[in-house]
Every structure is written in structure tokens, then in C-alpha cells.
Scaffold this motif. Structure first.
Motif, PDB file in Angstrom:
ATOM      1  N   THR A   2       0.568  -1.243   0.170  1.00  0.00           N
ATOM      2  CA  THR A   2       0.223  -0.124  -0.365  1.00  0.00           C
ATOM      3  C   THR A   2       0.791   1.386  -0.179  1.00  0.00           C
ATOM      4  N   THR A   3       2.157   1.362   1.120  1.00  0.00           N
ATOM      5  CA  THR A   3       2.703   1.909   1.459  1.00  0.00           C
ATOM      6  C   THR A   3       4.124   2.492  -1.150  1.00  0.00           C
ATOM      7  N   ASP A   4       3.721   1.860  -1.593  1.00  0.00           N
ATOM      8  CA  ASP A   4       4.182   2.119  -3.042  1.00  0.00           C
ATOM      9  C   ASP A   4       4.313   3.299  -3.624  1.00  0.00           C
ATOM     10  N   TYR A   5       3.370   3.917  -3.110  1.00  0.00           N
ATOM     11  CA  TYR A   5       3.134   5.287  -3.867  1.00  0.00           C
ATOM     12  C   TYR A   5       4.411   5.880  -3.351  1.00  0.00           C
ATOM     13  N   ALA A   6       4.519   6.520  -2.439  1.00  0.00           N
ATOM     14  CA  ALA A   6       5.591   6.615  -1.604  1.00  0.00           C
ATOM     15  C   ALA A   6       7.371   6.598  -2.480  1.00  0.00           C
ATOM     16  N   VAL A   7       7.656   5.480  -3.665  1.00  0.00           N
ATOM     17  CA  VAL A   7       8.274   4.709  -3.702  1.00  0.00           C
ATOM     18  C   VAL A   7       7.802   5.512  -5.701  1.00  0.00           C
ATOM     19  N   GLU A   8       7.543   5.347  -5.742  1.00  0.00           N
ATOM     20  CA  GLU A   8       6.926   5.127  -7.194  1.00  0.00           C
ATOM     21  C   GLU A   8       6.521   6.923  -7.515  1.00  0.00           C
ATOM     22  N   ILE A   9       6.141   7.763  -6.782  1.00  0.00           N
ATOM     23  CA  ILE A   9       6.412   9.025  -7.042  1.00  0.00           C
ATOM     24  C   ILE A   9       7.373  10.069  -7.200  1.00  0.00           C
ATOM     25  N   TYR A  10       8.343   9.178  -6.942  1.00  0.00           N
ATOM     26  CA  TYR A  10       9.661   9.716  -6.671  1.00  0.00           C
ATOM     27  C   TYR A  10       9.654   9.464  -8.791  1.00  0.00           C
ATOM     28  N   TYR A  11      10.081   8.592  -8.782  1.00  0.00           N
ATOM     29  CA  TYR A  11      10.464   7.612 -10.003  1.00  0.00           C
ATOM     30  C   TYR A  11       9.508   8.761 -11.019  1.00  0.00           C
ATOM     31  N   LYS A  12       8.004   8.954 -11.098  1.00  0.00           N
ATOM     32  CA  LYS A  12       7.495   9.546 -11.901  1.00  0.00           C
ATOM     33  C   LYS A  12       8.057  10.823 -12.103  1.00  0.00           C
ATOM     34  N   ALA A  13       8.190  12.000 -11.039  1.00  0.00           N
ATOM     35  CA  ALA A  13       8.971  12.857 -10.895  1.00  0.00           C
ATOM     36  C   ALA A  13      10.201  13.166 -11.172  1.00  0.00           C
ATOM     37  N   VAL A  14      10.950  12.081 -11.910  1.00  0.00           N
ATOM     38  CA  VAL A  14      12.580  12.313 -12.515  1.00  0.00           C
ATOM     39  C   VAL A  14      11.314  11.889 -14.284  1.00  0.00           C
ATOM     40  N   GLU A  15      11.124  11.124 -14.542  1.00  0.00           N
ATOM     41  CA  GLU A  15      10.578  10.617 -15.347  1.00  0.00           C
ATOM     42  C   GLU A  15       9.701  10.967 -16.653  1.00  0.00           C
ATOM     43  N   GLU A  16       8.275  11.524 -15.689  1.00  0.00           N
ATOM     44  CA  GLU A  16       7.579  12.030 -16.500  1.00  0.00           C
ATOM     45  C   GLU A  16       7.007  14.098 -15.881  1.00  0.00           C
ATOM     46  N   GLY A  17       7.542  13.618 -14.109  1.00  0.00           N
ATOM     47  CA  GLY A  17       6.856  15.608 -14.361  1.00  0.00           C
ATOM     48  C   GLY A  17       5.414  15.383 -13.296  1.00  0.00           C
ATOM     49  N   LYS A  18       5.394  14.564 -13.568  1.00  0.00           N
ATOM     50  CA  LYS A  18       4.337  14.413 -13.431  1.00  0.00           C
ATOM     51  C   LYS A  18       3.818  12.681 -12.335  1.00  0.00           C
ATOM     52  N   TYR A  19       2.758  12.806 -11.815  1.00  0.00           N
ATOM     53  CA  TYR A  19       2.251  11.905 -10.413  1.00  0.00           C
ATOM     54  C   TYR A  19       1.303  11.938 -10.163  1.00  0.00           C
ATOM     55  N   THR A  20       0.085  10.358 -10.595  1.00  0.00           N
ATOM     56  CA  THR A  20      -0.920  10.122 -10.285  1.00  0.00           C
ATOM     57  C   THR A  20      -0.716   9.195  -8.942  1.00  0.00           C
ATOM     58  N   CYS A  21      -1.254   9.811  -7.769  1.00  0.00           N
ATOM     59  CA  CYS A  21      -1.151   8.822  -6.310  1.00  0.00           C
ATOM     60  C   CYS A  21      -2.685   8.709  -6.313  1.00  0.00           C
ATOM     61  N   PHE A  22      -2.488   6.889  -5.423  1.00  0.00           N
ATOM     62  CA  PHE A  22      -3.233   6.148  -5.680  1.00  0.00           C
ATOM     63  C   PHE A  22      -3.936   6.108  -3.946  1.00  0.00           C
ATOM     64  N   VAL A  23      -3.710   7.199  -2.919  1.00  0.00           N
ATOM     65  CA  VAL A  23      -4.281   7.681  -1.511  1.00  0.00           C
ATOM     66  C   VAL A  23      -4.317   9.157  -1.723  1.00  0.00           C
ATOM     67  N   ARG A  24      -5.692   9.890  -1.360  1.00  0.00           N
ATOM     68  CA  ARG A  24      -5.757  11.178  -0.671  1.00  0.00           C
ATOM     69  C   ARG A  24      -4.273  11.924  -0.231  1.00  0.00           C
ATOM     70  N   GLU A  25      -4.380  12.606  -0.470  1.00  0.00           N
ATOM     71  CA  GLU A  25      -3.388  14.174  -0.222  1.00  0.00           C
ATOM     72  C   GLU A  25      -3.281  14.228   0.961  1.00  0.00           C
ATOM     73  N   ASP A  26      -3.905  14.065   1.999  1.00  0.00           N
ATOM     74  CA  ASP A  26      -4.170  13.848   3.059  1.00  0.00           C
ATOM     75  C   ASP A  26      -3.914  12.499   4.404  1.00  0.00           C
ATOM     76  N   THR A  27      -3.879  11.427   3.452  1.00  0.00           N
ATOM     77  CA  THR A  27      -3.499  10.402   3.887  1.00  0.00           C
ATOM     78  C   THR A  27      -1.723  10.426   4.511  1.00  0.00           C
ATOM     79  N   ARG A  28      -1.979  10.139   5.637  1.00  0.00           N
ATOM     80  CA  ARG A  28      -0.071  10.836   6.826  1.00  0.00           C
ATOM     81  C   ARG A  28      -0.193   8.922   7.225  1.00  0.00           C
TER      82      ARG A  28
END
Ligand code: AKB
Length: 326
Positions: A188-214
Motif C-alpha cells: 500500500t505504501t508503494d506510492y511513496a516510491v513510485e512518486i519519485y520515479y514518475k517525478a524524474v521520468e514524467e514530472g507528474k504522478y497520479t497518487c492512489f491515496v488521498r493527499e491527506d493520507t499520513r
């Protein structure tokens, strides 16, 4: 090197944590003394060429026993597991690998008179009834995922084997682990890794949890340090065995995106929650790790902004060399 741990076996050595843990253990204890195993058969060249590797399915005692015998194994780091998101898609597979695999490792530890077994657990042992903030070490364990159910069982089994059979079993509850080397698989926490790869690769990311998910998170160097620190801790100081909370950092998905924007100002992050939101909502947002600090001197070293800088440097370098995903 700790006196007793001479011949180490790592299960799940091709996984996100297993791959880096194996290399760290090989550096520490000598490459030939650390046997990597995984159900998969195609290790990366670094893992394959730096020391012994075998394909082992932890649900099958025969293949596990053969490697244990051949290398006179006395210590197992049991990293093989099905994580939360895949576990919800396939609960019986999750039960089989996480429970039968763990029982096989524990029974092998008795049969081969091992000196130590490390069986990681997870923040997934907690559930919606657990206090969410600064979650205590010893608290309500009523997980709502199959992964969480298997991790609670794993903790209880480990503690039972310590008490009943006198073997040395230890485990810690990993938060979400972030790393630049091997991608996580099915958590479930994979988004916190994917986000870095997509930021570098595409400059954008669609995250599969809400913005306030801590959620509680940890950078891989701290994950490796916590695992080895616990494995090498003085047994006589341990009052707990298989269920240590280990804290490092906690941040929301929105704060993670903001920390990336400090380095990539044009980075855009959208939030489109899927079935994993419910899993994330059942877990703590921060962890009290005072028990680990008291019993084996746990202390994390990384925070969000330092981690982001390091992740982006590593991934940008690989992206520029044309091998972001290796
Ligand atoms: C998962 O998300 O399933 C794992 C975990 C927190 O144990 N990363």
C-alpha cells in the motif's frame, strides 16, 4: 561480526528490502557467508555475482532445507512475504506464503539448531481500533487486511518459539520503506516510491491515496540499520522479541509531493484514491518507538527532505544514463 552468526541465509533476497539487505550483510559478514535465496530465478547481476544465490520457495521445506544443509546455515533473515495490496487481491496466497513460509523457517531453525532468526513484521498489524497517533508498541492488534492478520500471527508465532523452544527469534514492524534500488512489489505504501520515479521520468504522478493520507515511512538506509541493529542486539536486554515498533518519519502524500516540488518545481501530483485507500486508512499515522530505543538503542538518521534530495539525485543520475528502472 557477532560471534555466533557465521552462515546467513536471506529469503526474499530479490525483493525491495531483501536485495539491499543481502548486499549490506555481504559487506559486513563476507560475501561467501551470506546466501541469497528467492522464489524467482533471475537475480540481478550484482546479487548473482557477489555471492551464493539459490531459487528457494519458502512454502517448500525440501528446497529450503537443501540450502541450509549445504551452507551450514545458522542464521536466517526471513524477508519473503506477500504484501498488503497483493494480499487483498489473493488472500489465500498471502496466508500460504506468510504463514506456512514463516512456520517452515521457524521449524528449520529448531531442526538445524540455528542461533538466530529475523522475521520482519509491519505497521499492518494495527487496525482501525488502534490509537492512530504515536501508536504504542503494546496496543490493540486487530488488522483488517489478510497481510496484517498474517503479520500478527508471525509475531505471535515468533514469540511462542522463543518461549516454548528457546530459539532466538527477533522482528520489527517496518513502516513504508522508500528506496532507489529495487521497486517494492504489491504494498500500500508503494506510492511513496513510485512518486519519485514518475517525478524524474514524467514530472507528474497520479497518487492512489488521498493527499491527506499520513503514514509512517522510513528510508532504506535506516531500514537496513534497524534490521541489523536488532539482529546484533544483546539478547539479555530484550524484553520484547518479534514486535518492535520502529519509527523514522511520518508525512502525508501531499507533503511528500511538496518536498519533491522543492527540487522539481514543475512537478504535478494528482490524487485518485483506489482500493488501497481503505488499507492506508486502517494504519497508524505515526509510531511510538520508545521500546526499540530502550531495548536496543534504535535511532533513525533520515528525514523527509534529506531523503527526497538523495532519492532524486540517485534516480536522476540513472535516468540520464538511460537506466532508471535498471
Ligand atoms: C505494505 O504497504 O504492504 C508494506 C508494509 C507497510 O508492510 N510496505
Amino acid at each position: 561480526m557477532s560471534k555466533e552468526m557465521k552462515n546467513i541465509l536471506v529469503t526474499g533476497a530479490m525483493g525491495q528490502i531483501g536485495s539491499e539487505l543481502t548486499m549490506a550483510l555481504r559487506n559486513r559478514y563476507g560475501a561467501e557467508n551470506v546466501v541469497a535465496t528467492d522464489k524467482r530465478t533471475n537475480p540481478n547481476p550484482e546479487l548473482r555475482d557477489s555471492g551464493p544465490f539459490y531459487s528457494v520457495d519458502v512454502t517448500q521445506r525440501t528446497s529450503l532445507d537443501a540450502v541450509i544443509k549445504k551452507h551450514n546455515i545458522d542464521t536466517i533473515y526471513h524477508m519473503a512475504a506477500i504484501l498488503s495490496a497483493v494480499g487483498e487481491k489473493n488472500p489465500l496466497l498471502c496466508w500460504d506464503v506468510n504463514i506456512n513460509g514463516t512456520l517452515n523457517v521457524l521449524n528449520a531453525a529448531i531442526d538445524f539448531e540455528m542461533v538466530r532468526v529475523i522475521i520482519p513484521s509491519s505497521i499492518a498489524v494495527f487496525g482501525p481500533d488502534t490509537p492512530k497517533e504515536n501508536t504504542p508498541n503494546d496496543t490493540i492488534l486487530r488488522p483488517t487486511t489478510m497481510y496484517g492478520v498474517t503479520k500478527v500471527c508471525g509475531e505471535r508465532l515468533g514469540d511462542y518459539f522463543v518461549k516454548r523452544f528457546g530459539i532466538d527469534v527477533r522482528g520489527l514492524r517496518y513502516p513504508g520503506i522508500i528506496s532507489a534500488e529495487t521497486l517494492p512489489g504489491g504494498g500500500t505504501t508503494d506510492y511513496a516510491v513510485e512518486i519519485y520515479y514518475k517525478a524524474v521520468e514524467e514530472g507528474k504522478y497520479t497518487c492512489f491515496v488521498r493527499e491527506d493520507t499520513r503514514l509512517p515511512m522510513m528510508y532504506m538506509p535506516d531500514c537496513i540499520k534497524s534490521t541489523i541493529d536488532l539482529a546484533e542486539a544483546d539478547f539479555s536486554r530484550l524484553k520484547h522479541h518479534c514486535d518492535f515498533n520502529v519509527g523514522s518519519m511520518s508525512f502525508s502524500a501531499g507533503e511528500l509531493a511538496e518536498s519533491i516540488k522543492k527540487h522539481i518545481p514543475h512537478f504535478e501530483c494528482k490524487f485518485e484514491p483506489d482500493y488501497r485507500q481503505q488499507i492506508a486508512d486502517s494504519w497508524p499515522s505515526s509510531i511510538d518507538d520508545s521500546v526499540a530505543r530502550a531495548e536496543w538503542d534504535w535511532e533513525p538518521e533520515w528525514d523527509l527532505d534529506r531523503m527526497t534530495k538523495d532519492m532524486l539525485e540517485k534516480l536522476t543520475k540513472r535516468h540520464n544514463q538511460g537506466n532508471l528502472y535498471k
